[in-house]
Write an enzyme that holds these catalytic residues in place. Sequence first.
Site, PDB file in Angstrom:
ATOM      1  CD  GLU A   1      48.781  35.267 -70.673  1.00  0.00           C
ATOM      2  OE1 GLU A   1      47.584  35.523 -70.844  1.00  0.00           O
ATOM      3  OE2 GLU A   1      49.697  35.702 -71.398  1.00  0.00           O
ATOM      4  CG  ASP A   2      47.478  30.775 -71.312  1.00  0.00           C
ATOM      5  OD1 ASP A   2      47.098  31.582 -70.444  1.00  0.00           O
ATOM      6  OD2 ASP A   2      47.409  31.001 -72.531  1.00  0.00           O
TER       7      ASP A   2
END
Length: 714
Positions: free
Chosen positions: A76-77
């Site tokens: 996600e990051d």
Amino acid sequence: MMHEFESLRPALAYLSTDEVGTIEKAYEFSRSAHDGQFRKSGEPYISHPLAVAGLLASWHLDTQTLCAALLHDVVEDTPATAGEIETRFGKPVSMLVEGVSKLEKLSFASEQQAQAENFRKMLLAMAQDVRVILVKLADRLHNMRTMESMPAEKRKRIAKETLEIYAPIANRLGLHSVYQELEDHGFHYSHPNRYQVLAKAVKAARGNRRELVDKVRIALQEKLDHCKIEATITGREKHLYSIYRKMQEKNLAFSEVFDIYGFRVVVNDQPNCYLALGALHALYKPIPGKFKDYIAISKANGYQSLHSILFGPNGIPIEIQIRTTDMNRLAESGVASHWMYKSADAALNDVQTRTHRWLQSLLDIQADHGDSPEFLEHIKVDLFPDEVYVFTPRGTIMALPRGATAVDFAFAVHTDVGHQCIAVKINYELMPLRTQLRNGDHVEILTASNASPNAAWLNFVVTGKARSHIRNYLRNTRVEEAAALGERLLNNAIAALNPEATVPDTAVWERIVRDHGLQTRQELFAGIALGRKLPLVIAHQLLHVQGEKTGEPAHPHAISIRGTEGIAVELAQCCHPIPGDPILGFIHKERGLIIHTHDCPSIRAFRIDPDKWLDAEWEPEPGHMFDVSIKVVVGNQRGVLANVSAAIAEHGSNIGNVAMEEEDGGPYTVLFFTVQVENRIHLARIMRGLRTLPDVVRIFRIKGRKDGRAAQSQ
């Protein structure tokens, strides 16, 4: 930087050296991917995945889960991909990470839509593998513990989400301590002022009552020792949010929430639970109606314990919970006990079975809904159960949310039972399907193979499964029936404009469908039936495009009504038309075609819109029974109701409902019947038969008015 992983190593003592090595590799990959990233508090980002892994290690989760915990924010990051994780750590770890990750990279119409889709994805991944939600709960718990540095608005939004979704899921899975901590953090950030006031009140009460609590605990211990029952007794304090919720729900002041303090009694085995209960009831008298046996009938999440509230010293109520060591362990760890305690314990197997059954129900609901917000709405309903326990005809215990009805029970047994239910016996007596179930009810559903769900059920069902299946059935049925009706309406309109018109060809249809911004003829037909498109307008367009207008005036053909068309045709409740009555059809925007009698008072207001009215007629033999209301004025004689009912039955009619209204001191009684008739002739036959009874003074057919009173026709 290796000292960070060293802080986790002691918690991994239950794993082998090779397994710890794999987890260390996951840590290295995560640390490298998150390098240069920091949390709002200023700490290196890697501190968060480490803390999540530490929580899961305290539940003794397996290596794959701990790797997923360390990697859960990587996809996600950071630029790292799911493919890289699968290559390095295997497909199970990759799937766990994928299940926990949000859908940040997709775009949605609104934040609400995005949130709903995130939950849908996570809950479905959880249905495939419960470890997904365990990682997510640990992730949310650590975030809630460290949320002070977040902006106030974001704190409030996350707190609301936690109270609505994550805390109830933790409770549903039996993770009691996680559930309580999530609720208290959620309360803290959603209502900070109320939290502070209540926290101070509890702290003050704790100080004031410490002497009393110690006195009661000693008295309980001495009584059990005297009865030779080995037990460990601890004081138990309700968590803040449960106190707040009780004050809200029951409109109580803080001083009235009497079970803020209680006592947990842990004994060696199940027989001693009941022996301890008897001993403590002899010491302090129990409050009637405040005893619950969750050992005989455990909660839906597997929780077992005896609960009782007693009159303590000076009449102060005290709550006790009595359970075995195994029950206590299960109450704290829930589904995580599967990893914490590797054993053949029947209670653990029961928890796994119950959890699997609930997770499977998520898949059943999802099968009916691609709409994420609606899916989430159904799940939220099931996350706040407050259970009621009922028995099937074979004696199996089923847990349902409080307020659940017979229809909820039917769908809980099986989808087909729900679809085909027509009646219910509760404790061996026939009862309405909307009857709310109570603890201990014996419930038997009666079914018919040709039955189907009723839209009215949506007004009283409470479970997500029942609501989901009913809506899905109605949605599909409505489209099919509406399309069939719309096609009939359109053919009728074409015949009215030009009885000699040929069937429009495919090219004409495609153009008309496209002009209305639709994809198929079915959508166009459904739009006509639901009043979104007027059939005469569509007919004009079709004939114009085909170039076959006659230019001669024509009289519309009346549409034939059977009365069994279902959802797409509705017989108006204001006038209860029956075959033989002159009728008109009104096209309603949402409800389709509504059939009224010609003299119905409620249609006058709509006459100003003639394009929405169609002439209608009954088919020669509708082959259906219709409800009609009659009013019978009778003399006050013994047995008159039985005589009138028998006369109605003699003429081949069922009685759907009966009501009685006595005139004060007068010689007459008014009886109101809802009877089923084939047509107007059948009704006239019944009314003639009733007039021959010596006690019948007058008889009327009742037609409703808009104001709710009755318009009568003799």
